[in-house]
Write an enzyme that holds these catalytic residues in place. Structure first.
Site: not given
Length: 505
Positions: A57, A87, A199, A282, A285, A331, A416
């Site tokens: 791959y 990309h 990646n 609060y 405190r 990844f 994916e």
């Protein structure tokens, strides 16, 4: 000779603060020879697989849904360049330079481990780009956080090919011109190199590193600012007694209480239970419980992110010692996504409780001080609207705290089908940290003003913090434009000196 330190990247032991030092240009990067030997070893494994036309791959196949499409011969190298160009489709404003530099350092640290199959010369080019100040222009939007930070890292790699854009000495140039200006030349990617470079989780991890560095400063600043408010309101430090916190032994809570007492040590402004009231509200405190929980979250996220800084996060991963090539999911950004969302909530709580303390300072029904901390109320509005601003920013933080990690949109034709949205989470986190510094700056200004209506010695930490703000911002005697004061107070919170003021010699 350069006065910069050198950070050796070998894939192991990289500290978060070293990433920050590289990010802000205080350190250069070096790669030890032993790490380069590992790089060469895994590269020879890739060359052998290509020679034998093995089906692997991302080396001899397409990507994502195209993982079943074979690529052979000369197309193996073209595949990698096509990957980067296709990309590199991010959108939005570019990341600041410090984020880009952190990304570059982190990607190098992952690749030098020798599990990715990159060539030595490719790795050294990325290192020299960082050291010589060639900073790729990387749009902030476009990462799903699995498979890693594909789009942002692709923009980083474009410049290595002489494409895209980069910033050099504040000037935006084409990738080719930027490399030339630094005395560097573009490369051509070989098999596996494109996917090895993009990646990974380095965009989200870079953002988390910087956010953690900033959050730690904000955390410590919050402690001394809160102590100033306790003094201004004549609070009761008995609530910070170590006995109380020993029976609920959360480390952050104990540390917060310890530091509050340290800041307040020697103060003549605080009171004992029953002197003015039996117990405080609060927001005074419960400072150790609230701040302490944030401290514990910060420490957990710090360790998680530092682990990621020294992880191999691409795919496939090569194991030269066994000859295995394993396609997996390192990844996937889920560890970083959850960490970013968790820290975002924790840091936002520092702002939430700070705004409530500011309200107590400016509200005469709660403070016993002049309304809105002005000597001539009515004619002057004093700190009235600064509390509005704090409330507005706190509300914005609440919107931003919606976790990005619970969302997922399938991609690559459903190959994916679960993604982390970790980079979105990390981007939101950095905004929340910056917003929280603004809210604390408002409390810092208000607390300093409030202290001037009282008498008596201040604590050892709060006295230093008061002197620090007054050496930069004068007391408000009558209404003036408050924006410059707020900006300066924010700078004082974020610069770091206030955070460690009690630790100074």
């Amino acid at each position: 000779m350069s006065d910069k330190t050198v950070v050796n990247l070998d894939g192991n032991g990289l500290l978060l603060e070293q990433v920050v030092s590289v990010a802000y240009g205080k350190s250069l990067i070096a790669i030890p020879e032993a790490a380069l030997a590992n790089v060469r070893k895994s590269r020879s494994m890739v060359d052998e697989m290509v020679k034998k036309n093995q089906i692997v791959y991302g080396i001899t196949t397409g990507f994502g849904k195209f993982s079943d499409v074979m690529v052979t011969g000369e197309e193996v190298s073209q595949l990698q360049e096509n990957l980067i160009m296709s990309h590199a489709c991010g959108m939005g404003e570019p990341y600041p330079v410090e984020v880009v530099r952190a990304m570059m350092a982190l990607r190098i640290n992952a690749l030098v481990t020798g599990y990715s199959g990159i060539r030595e010369e490719t790795l050294l080019l990325l290192m020299e780009m960082c050291n010589r100040g060639v900073h790729p222009v990387i749009p902030q939007q476009g990462s799903l956080g699995a498979s890693g930070d594909l789009a942002p890292l692709a923009h980083m790699v474009l410049v290595m090919l002489g494409k895209g854009e980069a910033e050099v000495n504040g000037q935006r140039l084409s990738g080719k011109e930027a490399l030339r200006a630094a005395g560097l030349s573009p490369i051509r990617l070989h098999a596996k190199e494109g996917i090895a470079l993009i990646n990974g989780t380095q965009a989200m991890t870079a953002l988390l590193c910087l956010s953690l560095h900033e959050a730690r400063i904000v955390m410590e600043s919050a402690e001394v600012i809160a102590a100033m408010t306790v003094e201004a309101l004549h609070g009761i430090p008995k609530a910070y007694d170590p006995q109380l916190h020993a029976v609920r032994p959360h480390p952050g809570q104990q540390e917060s209480a310890r530091r509050l007492l340290l800041h307040l040590h020697g103060s003549e402004r605080t009171t004992e239970p029953g002197e003015l009231r039996v117990q405080d509200a609060y927001s005074l405190r419960c400072i150790p419980q609230v701040h302490g929980a944030t401290r514990d979250t910060l420490e957990y996220v710090w360790k998680t992110v530092e682990r990621e800084c020294n992880s191999v996060t691409d795919n496939p991963i090569l194991f030269p010692d066994t000859g295995d090539v394993i396609s997996g999911g390192n990844f996937h950004g889920q560890p970083m996504a959850l960490a970013a969302d968790f820290l975002a909530i924790a840091i936002a709580e520092l702002a939430n409780i700070s705004e409530r303390r500011t309200e107590r300072l400016v509200n005469p029904q709660l403070s016993g001080l002049p309304g809105f901390l002005t000597e001539n109320g009515g004619l002057h509005s004093g700190f009235m609207i600064t509390q509005y601003v704090a409330a507005s920013i706190v509300s914005e933080n609440k919107v931003l705290c919606h976790p990005a990690s619970v969302d997922s949109i399938p991609s690559s034709a459903n190959q994916e089908d679960h993604v982390s949205m970790g980079t979105t989470a990390a981007r939101k986190l950095r905004t929340i940290v910056a917003n929280t510094a603004k809210v604390l700056a408002i409390e810092y200004l208000a607390a300093a003003q409030a202290l001037e209506f009282g008498t008596g010695k201040l604590g050892q930490g709060t006295a230093k913090a008061y002197e620090h703000i007054r050496s930069n911002i004068p007391r408000l005697h009558q209404d003036r434009e408050m924006h410059p004061d707020l900006v300066m107070a924010e700078c004082l919170v974020r610069q770091g000196k206030l955070a460690w003021i009690i630790d100074e010699a």
